[in-house]
Scaffold this motif. Structure first.
Motif, PDB file in Angstrom:
ATOM      1  N   UNK A 250       0.848  -1.184   0.000  1.00 54.02           N
ATOM      2  CA  UNK A 250       0.000   0.000   0.000  1.00 54.02           C
ATOM      3  C   UNK A 250       0.879   1.229   0.000  1.00 54.02           C
ATOM      4  N   UNK A 251       0.560   2.169  -0.864  1.00 51.35           N
ATOM      5  CA  UNK A 251       1.361   3.374  -0.945  1.00 51.35           C
ATOM      6  C   UNK A 251       0.537   4.617  -0.753  1.00 51.35           C
ATOM      7  N   UNK A 252      -0.231   4.687   0.313  1.00 49.48           N
ATOM      8  CA  UNK A 252      -1.156   5.794   0.497  1.00 49.48           C
ATOM      9  C   UNK A 252      -0.441   7.140   0.591  1.00 49.48           C
ATOM     10  N   UNK A 253       0.786   7.155   1.049  1.00 48.25           N
ATOM     11  CA  UNK A 253       1.495   8.421   1.179  1.00 48.25           C
ATOM     12  C   UNK A 253       1.695   9.073  -0.179  1.00 48.25           C
ATOM     13  N   UNK A 254       1.731   8.264  -1.231  1.00 47.14           N
ATOM     14  CA  UNK A 254       1.879   8.813  -2.572  1.00 47.14           C
ATOM     15  C   UNK A 254       0.552   9.328  -3.109  1.00 47.14           C
ATOM     16  N   UNK A 255      -0.549   9.034  -2.402  1.00 44.84           N
ATOM     17  CA  UNK A 255      -1.874   9.432  -2.868  1.00 44.84           C
ATOM     18  C   UNK A 255      -2.646  10.062  -1.711  1.00 44.84           C
ATOM     19  N   UNK A 256      -2.247  11.235  -1.248  1.00 45.91           N
ATOM     20  CA  UNK A 256      -2.920  11.841  -0.089  1.00 45.91           C
ATOM     21  C   UNK A 256      -4.400  12.072  -0.377  1.00 45.91           C
ATOM     22  N   UNK A 257      -5.220  11.759   0.620  1.00 46.15           N
ATOM     23  CA  UNK A 257      -6.660  11.939   0.472  1.00 46.15           C
ATOM     24  C   UNK A 257      -7.358  10.800  -0.221  1.00 46.15           C
ATOM     25  N   UNK A 258      -6.605   9.768  -0.635  1.00 46.86           N
ATOM     26  CA  UNK A 258      -7.199   8.643  -1.346  1.00 46.86           C
ATOM     27  C   UNK A 258      -7.480   7.488  -0.398  1.00 46.86           C
ATOM     28  N   UNK A 259      -8.682   6.923  -0.503  1.00 46.71           N
ATOM     29  CA  UNK A 259      -8.972   5.672   0.197  1.00 46.71           C
ATOM     30  C   UNK A 259      -8.416   4.505  -0.594  1.00 46.71           C
ATOM     31  N   UNK A 260      -8.365   4.659  -1.911  1.00 47.69           N
ATOM     32  CA  UNK A 260      -7.811   3.632  -2.782  1.00 47.69           C
ATOM     33  C   UNK A 260      -7.473   4.265  -4.123  1.00 47.69           C
ATOM     34  N   UNK A 261      -6.552   3.631  -4.826  1.00 43.63           N
ATOM     35  CA  UNK A 261      -6.238   4.010  -6.199  1.00 43.63           C
ATOM     36  C   UNK A 261      -6.388   2.759  -7.047  1.00 43.63           C
ATOM     37  N   UNK A 262      -7.226   2.854  -8.067  1.00 42.32           N
ATOM     38  CA  UNK A 262      -7.542   1.702  -8.916  1.00 42.32           C
ATOM     39  C   UNK A 262      -7.330   2.106 -10.368  1.00 42.32           C
ATOM     40  N   UNK A 263      -6.366   1.474 -11.026  1.00 40.65           N
ATOM     41  CA  UNK A 263      -6.089   1.839 -12.407  1.00 40.65           C
ATOM     42  C   UNK A 263      -5.661   3.282 -12.557  1.00 40.65           C
ATOM     43  N   UNK A 264      -4.981   3.794 -11.540  1.00 42.50           N
ATOM     44  CA  UNK A 264      -4.524   5.184 -11.577  1.00 42.50           C
ATOM     45  C   UNK A 264      -5.595   6.188 -11.205  1.00 42.50           C
ATOM     46  N   UNK A 265      -6.825   5.733 -10.943  1.00 45.74           N
ATOM     47  CA  UNK A 265      -7.924   6.614 -10.579  1.00 45.74           C
ATOM     48  C   UNK A 265      -8.184   6.531  -9.080  1.00 45.74           C
ATOM     49  N   UNK A 266      -8.297   7.684  -8.449  1.00 47.59           N
ATOM     50  CA  UNK A 266      -8.476   7.733  -7.006  1.00 47.59           C
ATOM     51  C   UNK A 266      -9.929   7.532  -6.602  1.00 47.59           C
ATOM     52  N   UNK A 267     -10.126   6.760  -5.567  1.00 48.30           N
ATOM     53  CA  UNK A 267     -11.371   6.786  -4.804  1.00 48.30           C
ATOM     54  C   UNK A 267     -11.029   7.575  -3.559  1.00 48.30           C
ATOM     55  N   UNK A 268     -11.526   8.785  -3.457  1.00 47.92           N
ATOM     56  CA  UNK A 268     -11.121   9.646  -2.352  1.00 47.92           C
ATOM     57  C   UNK A 268     -11.842   9.247  -1.067  1.00 47.92           C
ATOM     58  N   UNK A 269     -11.247   9.651   0.035  1.00 48.79           N
ATOM     59  CA  UNK A 269     -11.884   9.419   1.326  1.00 48.79           C
ATOM     60  C   UNK A 269     -13.240  10.116   1.358  1.00 48.79           C
ATOM     61  N   UNK A 270     -13.325  11.302   0.757  1.00 48.78           N
ATOM     62  CA  UNK A 270     -14.595  12.033   0.725  1.00 48.78           C
ATOM     63  C   UNK A 270     -15.653  11.270  -0.059  1.00 48.78           C
ATOM     64  N   UNK A 271     -15.273  10.673  -1.189  1.00 50.39           N
ATOM     65  CA  UNK A 271     -16.218   9.882  -1.971  1.00 50.39           C
ATOM     66  C   UNK A 271     -16.698   8.666  -1.182  1.00 50.39           C
ATOM     67  N   UNK A 272     -15.772   8.033  -0.493  1.00 49.18           N
ATOM     68  CA  UNK A 272     -16.137   6.879   0.338  1.00 49.18           C
ATOM     69  C   UNK A 272     -17.086   7.294   1.450  1.00 49.18           C
TER      70      UNK A 272
END
Length: 216
Positions: free
Chosen positions: A25-47
């Motif tokens: 898991x590399x969440x530090x590279x994607x701040x604010x992301x709950x997940x990254x899928x195929x380069x697309x973020x699912x943000x914590x806000x969206x979740x």
């Protein structure tokens, strides 16, 4: 909350047997992301928005406060389960695309009409999906589209949604999409296409009610 389903939530059946073969898991590279899928973020806000939709629907369906608190207790893993489903939907869509599988609006309408007839009406169907599967009424069509996509993918593969061939296709799609979860929500098992709880007792999840909850 891994429970085996039959026709309604076809993807859940094989997830219960998930064995952890974990991706990093590399969440530090994607701040604010709950997940990254195929380069697309699912943000914590969206979740959080998706979870809040369910909570509002649950509270509307169970206006008694004490009963609602029981619902909260029985669905305490809703945030993690919701993220799991959001990621899995994208994995399934990729697997279906790889096999040239699509779902038409007409097919979706036919499926919903059939389920409404079986359930005894649209409202009953919406309530059933909310109570059993944590799907808010406004997301019902999206969920049914996922079910149809899974069924058609299995048919294309000449199998069913519990068979190894189906989950091999899902595993391939997971690998292609390089699913990366924020460690707060666990890790992603590529082979089983399933979220797995990380053993991090110091990480706490804040539920929609505002109560800190220990993660598994």
């Amino acid at each position: 909350m891994h429970r085996r389903r039959r026709t309604a939530l076809v993807l859940s059946a094989a997830i219960a047997a998930a064995v952890p073969l974990l991706t990093a898991c590399g969440s530090e590279a994607h701040p604010g992301a709950a997940a990254v899928v195929g380069g697309q973020r699912i943000t914590v806000a969206q979740l959080e928005d998706r979870v809040n939709e369910v909570r509002r629907a649950q509270q509307a369906a169970v206006p008694d406060e004490s009963q609602y608190q029981q619902v909260l207790a029985s669905t305490s893993s809703l945030t993690r389960d919701t993220l799991h489903n959001m990621v899995l939907d994208r994995v399934l869509h990729r697997a279906a695309q790889d096999e040239g599988v699509t779902v038409s609006r007409k097919e979706l309408q036919q499926m919903r009409a059939g389920l409404e007839q079986q359930a005894g009406g649209a409202k009953v169907l919406e309530t059933t999906w909310l109570q059993r599967y944590g799907v808010a009424p406004n997301r019902l069509d999206d969920n049914l589209r996922v079910q149809l996509e899974a069924q058609k993918l299995a048919q294309k593969l000449g199998t069913d949604t519990s068979a190894p061939a189906f989950w091999k296709a899902m595993s391939t799609a997971s690998a292609e999409l390089r699913v990366d979860l924020n460690p707060r929500y666990g890790t992603w098992d590529v082979e089983k296409s399933s979220r797995v709880d990380a053993k991090t007792p110091w990480v706490r999840e804040i539920t929609a009610s505002g109560t800190p909850q220990q993660t598994a």
